[in-house]
Design a protein around this motif. Structure first.
Motif, mmCIF file in Angstrom:
data_model
loop_
_atom_site.group_PDB
_atom_site.id
_atom_site.type_symbol
_atom_site.label_atom_id
_atom_site.label_comp_id
_atom_site.label_asym_id
_atom_site.label_seq_id
_atom_site.Cartn_x
_atom_site.Cartn_y
_atom_site.Cartn_z
ATOM 1 N N ASP A 56 0.817 -1.214 0.000
ATOM 2 C CA ASP A 56 0.000 0.000 0.000
ATOM 3 C C ASP A 56 0.853 1.267 0.000
ATOM 4 O O ASP A 56 0.330 2.371 0.101
ATOM 5 N N ALA A 57 2.164 1.114 -0.127
ATOM 6 C CA ALA A 57 3.101 2.234 -0.307
ATOM 7 C C ALA A 57 3.019 3.281 0.795
ATOM 8 O O ALA A 57 3.189 4.468 0.550
ATOM 9 N N ASN A 58 2.796 2.834 2.032
ATOM 10 C CA ASN A 58 2.725 3.799 3.141
ATOM 11 C C ASN A 58 3.923 3.698 4.076
ATOM 12 O O ASN A 58 3.916 4.251 5.171
ATOM 13 N N ASN A 59 4.957 2.957 3.633
ATOM 14 C CA ASN A 59 6.189 2.789 4.409
ATOM 15 C C ASN A 59 5.981 2.061 5.731
ATOM 16 O O ASN A 59 6.827 2.127 6.620
ATOM 17 N N LEU A 60 4.848 1.367 5.867
ATOM 18 C CA LEU A 60 4.566 0.584 7.068
ATOM 19 C C LEU A 60 4.060 -0.785 6.628
ATOM 20 O O LEU A 60 3.070 -0.889 5.908
ATOM 21 N N ILE A 61 4.749 -1.820 7.048
ATOM 22 C CA ILE A 61 4.339 -3.174 6.686
ATOM 23 C C ILE A 61 3.449 -3.724 7.797
ATOM 24 O O ILE A 61 3.892 -3.877 8.946
ATOM 25 N N ASP A 62 2.185 -3.995 7.465
ATOM 26 C CA ASP A 62 1.231 -4.435 8.480
ATOM 27 C C ASP A 62 0.220 -5.398 7.875
ATOM 28 O O ASP A 62 0.412 -5.919 6.765
ATOM 29 N N SER A 63 -0.889 -5.625 8.591
ATOM 30 C CA SER A 63 -1.908 -6.582 8.156
ATOM 31 C C SER A 63 -2.592 -6.155 6.860
ATOM 32 O O SER A 63 -3.107 -7.001 6.122
ATOM 33 N N ILE A 64 -2.591 -4.862 6.560
ATOM 34 C CA ILE A 64 -3.181 -4.395 5.298
ATOM 35 C C ILE A 64 -2.364 -4.926 4.123
ATOM 36 O O ILE A 64 -2.922 -5.378 3.106
ATOM 37 N N ASP A 65 -1.049 -4.906 4.257
ATOM 38 C CA ASP A 65 -0.197 -5.459 3.197
ATOM 39 C C ASP A 65 -0.420 -6.960 3.048
ATOM 40 O O ASP A 65 -0.401 -7.488 1.932
ATOM 41 N N LEU A 66 -0.657 -7.650 4.161
ATOM 42 C CA LEU A 66 -0.946 -9.087 4.090
ATOM 43 C C LEU A 66 -2.248 -9.340 3.349
ATOM 44 O O LEU A 66 -2.349 -10.284 2.544
ATOM 45 N N LEU A 67 -3.254 -8.501 3.597
ATOM 46 C CA LEU A 67 -4.534 -8.619 2.886
ATOM 47 C C LEU A 67 -4.353 -8.376 1.392
ATOM 48 O O LEU A 67 -4.884 -9.131 0.562
#
Length: 440
Positions: free
Chosen positions: A421-432
């Motif tokens: 999602d290009a927000n510089n934060l790797i989290d559950s949204i990127d996993l989705l």
């Protein structure tokens, strides 16, 4: 393609402690053979083939073996003003040896419960190291473990010492050990597997990026020199390319060159001497050994332009990434590269092996040469491809899940590929988002 901002994560070591206003103390790892600045304008050579060996080399080139252990491995070395510290690993235990200027082994320290330092630095009084997120201090004179405490709210990646002050680096900030509650927000260099160096207050990372360093403000990016290895001698930049060392002008054009008979594996500088390591042998040279480049004025007046890419637009960002779709082969990418005359392209997989065909994956690299000299280096990214296979599948999902659970670490290229999602934060949204890519 929308431009992305990449967060640079540290994945290697810093050098430490300035001496003679030239080169800071050295810290190395990863089982490689290397050379570092020693005392009295000499050098140390570290060889990890067959035996763990440290050799002292005088400024006249005379070599003396001061440390040699079978079935051991020198994993790190650190130099303070008076000592060389060697962290040695074996199957039984880990030991930090303290070696004096004259080459004699003074003391050694075996941490309690065989603690394995993930990063350590030292000055003449103390050794500082991190192990399992705990910070340790060892008194050199008393040879005892003095403190065991966690200093920082963030996980510490690396430690280094500069002007007797100890610094710690996290993924996003720099801290001083004497003021651990206040982070220093600054540019964070990338170190990879190559040795970083300090020259006075100038730091050059493994990608050829040049930073200034100050006590209060930390690192500040200055410019990029497109060489695998860069060093400074008498305020002049030098770039290493295979078996050549190029002396550079202010606009980075080549003014003179030293050519060696073999590829140069590592470089160190002390005083007016440059030490070259090749095939475990060391050669010492000075500025007088460099020869002027023929037609250097022509080369300077016609600076090399970057290769252009038709269809892959993220190559221009500061981290030199090329974003390609999954399934992209070397042949396909070559068709999209508009290169200059007398240029060549060399591809490597994510294990640093030279390749000439096949699919490209995250962590692969492309080196762009003109007239046999390395001009630009790019890292290949396939968004969602965390394993580096060149495709997006359930293995990538498993890898990202383990990262989010804290079970493993990712390289900076893998983190770029995972940040969907290009927000510089790797989290559950990127996993989705990754799961959606897999189901497409």
């Amino acid at each position: 393609m929308v431009k992305r901002i990449t967060v640079i994560f540290l994945i290697s070591l810093l050098l430490i402690y300035p001496l003679n206003n030239l080169l800071n103390t050295s810290a190395k790892s990863n089982n490689e053979n290397y050379i570092l600045r020693g005392f009295s304008y000499g050098f140390y050579k570290i060889i990890n083939n067959r035996k763990a060996t440290c050799t002292s080399i005088t400024s006249q080139g005379e070599e003396t073996t001061i440390f040699c252990k079978s079935d051991y491995e020198i994993s790190k070395t650190v130099t303070s003003l008076s000592y060389l510290y060697i962290l040695v690993n074996s199957e039984e235990y880990n030991t930090i040896f303290t070696i004096l200027r004259n080459g004699s082994v003074d003391t050694s320290y075996i941490p309690e419960n065989n603690i394995i330092p993930s990063s350590f630095t030292a000055n003449d009084d103390y050794i500082f190291f991190i192990s399992n997120d705990e910070s340790y201090t060892i008194s050199i004179k008393r040879n005892t473990l003095e403190t065991t405490t966690s200093f920082f709210s963030e996980k510490v990646k690396k430690l280094f010492c500069y002007n007797e002050k100890v610094y710690a680096i996290t993924a996003s900030s720099l801290y001083r050990l004497d003021n651990p509650n206040i982070p220093i927000k600054c540019d964070i260099p990338s170190f990879n597997d190559l040795e970083p160096v300090f020259y006075d207050n100038i730091f050059i990372d493994a990608n050829g990026k040049v930073y200034s360093f100050s006590f209060d403000n930390g690192f500040k990016y200055i410019k990029t020199l497109n060489y695998k290895k860069v060093f400074i001698l008498n305020d002049i930049y030098y770039g290493v390319s295979e078996n050549h060392i190029n002396k550079l002008s202010e606009n980075s054009s080549i003014t003179s060159r030293y050519s060696f008979s073999e590829n140069i594996d590592d470089i160190a500088v002390n005083g007016n001497k440059i030490a070259l390591l090749s095939s475990e042998n060391v050669k010492l040279i000075t500025e007088k050994d460099f020869k002027p480049i023929e037609n250097s004025s022509t080369e300077s007046s016609n600076p090399i332009s970057k290769p252009s890419f038709d269809g892959f637009t993220d190559y221009e960002n500061d981290d030199n990434y090329i974003i390609v779709p999954q399934g992209t082969t070397i042949a396909i990418l070559k068709k999209h590269i508009n290169s200059a005359k007398n240029s060549s392209l060399i591809f490597y997989d994510n294990k640093k092996r030279k390749i000439s065909s096949g699919n490209l994956g995250t962590g692969f690299s492309l080196e762009y040469y003109e007239n046999s000299f390395l001009k630009y280096k790019y890292t290949i990214i396939v968004m969602g491809d965390i394993t580096g296979e060149g495709s997006v599948n359930t293995y990538d999902k498993r890898r990202l899940t383990d990262y989010l659970l804290g079970k493993l670490e990712l390289t900076s290229a893998q983190k770029y590929a995972a940040n969907l999602d290009a927000n510089n934060l790797i989290d559950s949204i990127d996993l989705l988002l990754l799961n959606r890519l897999i189901l497409q």
